[in-house]
Design an enzyme around this catalytic site. Sequence first.
Site, PDB file in Angstrom:
ATOM      1  N   ALA A 187      78.135  13.191  25.820  1.00 33.06           N
ATOM      2  CA  ALA A 187      78.512  14.684  24.970  1.00 33.06           C
ATOM      3  C   ALA A 187      79.563  15.149  25.599  1.00 33.06           C
ATOM      4  O   ALA A 187      79.763  16.224  25.870  1.00 33.06           O
ATOM      5  CB  ALA A 187      77.456  15.610  25.494  1.00 33.06           C
ATOM      6  N   HIS A 223      83.630  16.373  25.906  1.00 36.34           N
ATOM      7  CA  HIS A 223      84.268  17.583  25.270  1.00 36.34           C
ATOM      8  C   HIS A 223      85.841  17.354  26.023  1.00 36.34           C
ATOM      9  O   HIS A 223      86.040  16.427  26.902  1.00 36.34           O
ATOM     10  CB  HIS A 223      83.838  18.784  25.557  1.00 36.34           C
ATOM     11  CG  HIS A 223      83.034  18.851  26.990  1.00 36.34           C
ATOM     12  ND1 HIS A 223      83.805  18.996  28.151  1.00 36.34           N
ATOM     13  CD2 HIS A 223      81.710  19.157  27.414  1.00 36.34           C
ATOM     14  CE1 HIS A 223      83.172  19.345  29.070  1.00 36.34           C
ATOM     15  NE2 HIS A 223      82.097  19.303  28.952  1.00 36.34           N
ATOM     16  N   GLY A 260      86.720  18.937  28.349  1.00 29.66           N
ATOM     17  CA  GLY A 260      86.940  18.661  29.921  1.00 29.66           C
ATOM     18  C   GLY A 260      86.721  17.359  30.490  1.00 29.66           C
ATOM     19  O   GLY A 260      87.517  17.138  31.305  1.00 29.66           O
ATOM     20  N   HIS A 261      85.964  16.566  29.670  1.00 26.74           N
ATOM     21  CA  HIS A 261      85.978  15.073  30.099  1.00 26.74           C
ATOM     22  C   HIS A 261      87.375  14.385  29.649  1.00 26.74           C
ATOM     23  O   HIS A 261      87.692  13.749  30.424  1.00 26.74           O
ATOM     24  CB  HIS A 261      84.699  14.414  29.440  1.00 26.74           C
ATOM     25  CG  HIS A 261      83.320  14.961  29.655  1.00 26.74           C
ATOM     26  ND1 HIS A 261      82.529  15.891  28.769  1.00 26.74           N
ATOM     27  CD2 HIS A 261      82.380  14.740  30.741  1.00 26.74           C
ATOM     28  CE1 HIS A 261      81.395  16.036  29.288  1.00 26.74           C
ATOM     29  NE2 HIS A 261      81.608  15.363  30.665  1.00 26.74           N
ATOM     30  N   GLN A 299      68.536  12.180  38.317  1.00 28.16           N
ATOM     31  CA  GLN A 299      68.919  13.465  38.838  1.00 28.16           C
ATOM     32  C   GLN A 299      68.187  14.538  37.912  1.00 28.16           C
ATOM     33  O   GLN A 299      68.910  15.879  38.199  1.00 28.16           O
ATOM     34  CB  GLN A 299      70.546  13.561  38.560  1.00 28.16           C
ATOM     35  CG  GLN A 299      71.262  13.534  37.157  1.00 28.16           C
ATOM     36  CD  GLN A 299      72.701  13.413  37.239  1.00 28.16           C
ATOM     37  OE1 GLN A 299      73.180  12.189  37.284  1.00 28.16           O
ATOM     38  NE2 GLN A 299      73.441  14.369  36.731  1.00 28.16           N
ATOM     39  N   ASP A 348      81.312  21.277  38.312  1.00 32.81           N
ATOM     40  CA  ASP A 348      80.083  20.991  39.345  1.00 32.81           C
ATOM     41  C   ASP A 348      81.043  20.947  40.763  1.00 32.81           C
ATOM     42  O   ASP A 348      80.938  19.933  41.392  1.00 32.81           O
ATOM     43  CB  ASP A 348      79.768  19.586  38.783  1.00 32.81           C
ATOM     44  CG  ASP A 348      78.956  19.578  37.511  1.00 32.81           C
ATOM     45  OD1 ASP A 348      78.025  20.542  37.274  1.00 32.81           O
ATOM     46  OD2 ASP A 348      79.730  19.364  36.495  1.00 32.81           O
ATOM     47  N   LEU A 368      83.912  24.918  29.577  1.00 35.46           N
ATOM     48  CA  LEU A 368      83.123  23.833  28.723  1.00 35.46           C
ATOM     49  C   LEU A 368      81.995  23.188  29.594  1.00 35.46           C
ATOM     50  O   LEU A 368      82.132  22.916  30.601  1.00 35.46           O
ATOM     51  CB  LEU A 368      84.373  22.752  28.533  1.00 35.46           C
ATOM     52  CG  LEU A 368      85.482  23.085  27.464  1.00 35.46           C
ATOM     53  CD1 LEU A 368      86.376  22.048  27.155  1.00 35.46           C
ATOM     54  CD2 LEU A 368      84.984  23.944  26.254  1.00 35.46           C
TER      55      LEU A 368
END
Length: 284
Positions: A32, A34, A36-37, A61, A150, A184
Amino acid sequence: MKIIHTINGLQAELSALKACGKSVGLVPTMGALHAGHASLVKRSVAENDVTVVSVFVNPTQFNDKSDLIKYPRTLEADSKLLESTGASYLFAPSVEEIYPESDTRFFSFPPLDTVMEGAFRSGHFNGVCQIVTKLFDLVKPVRAYFGEKDFQQLAIIRELVRVMNYRIEIVGCPIVREEDGLALSSRNARLSALERENALKISQALFKSRTFAATHTVSETLKFVEEAIAAVSGLRLEYFEIVNGDTLQRVTDWEEASYVVGCITAFSGEVRLIDNIKYKDFLN
Ligand code: PAF
């Protein structure tokens, strides 16, 4: 960019490249994807000869099985986005490929993993460490890239690498935000228009709190953010903590640490969102 689904296929490609002395960067993701990735992938592409992006929704997880079921799976769109980043490989294995038998390894890095996300998502970081070590062992990258959104995960992975003597440089990359400030997240796709509007109040509270913090105490700043979230009826605060950015333990005074971060998790409707802000940064 090649799409590979098997461990053997990935390792065959990588061993040939490593034999020619190529450096490999790894960007672990759950898909998924976006912007940011994309920023992590572009950084890896700039710093390594070869970039492997893994897309794997890691079941170990997820402590909430309905969250696992609802997690978006968008491999076709992910591969399109990655084509434009210069990534060399998209590694998208099945659950059976990664976990032919259940993973009984247990990772524990107290007190880093007992607070915040660790307190609310039992077993979450154990699962993260299981998949990240599997990927590190398969890919053997020189560098691996993780987002600062994260924040706790990044601190735990740095500790994992230190304790287990992995010779991998962990590169933390800044949060990428929408123009209006919303961090994001793959979960943003699940927000309705109203939930999106409410979610924006999370980053707004954090930004305002940074100005507020300059002239107020830690406990006043905690209250400032808690009240800002409580004032939005569609938001439910899970936690907001102001912590030492290295140890992740709460601070009670700004002078207690040179690196101080505010970490928040709140629900907008049913969607669990996390964000953070640096109050004091060792770089400033
Ligand atoms: O941050 C994530 O997307 C995941 O926790 C990670 C690091 C890819 C492990 O599944």
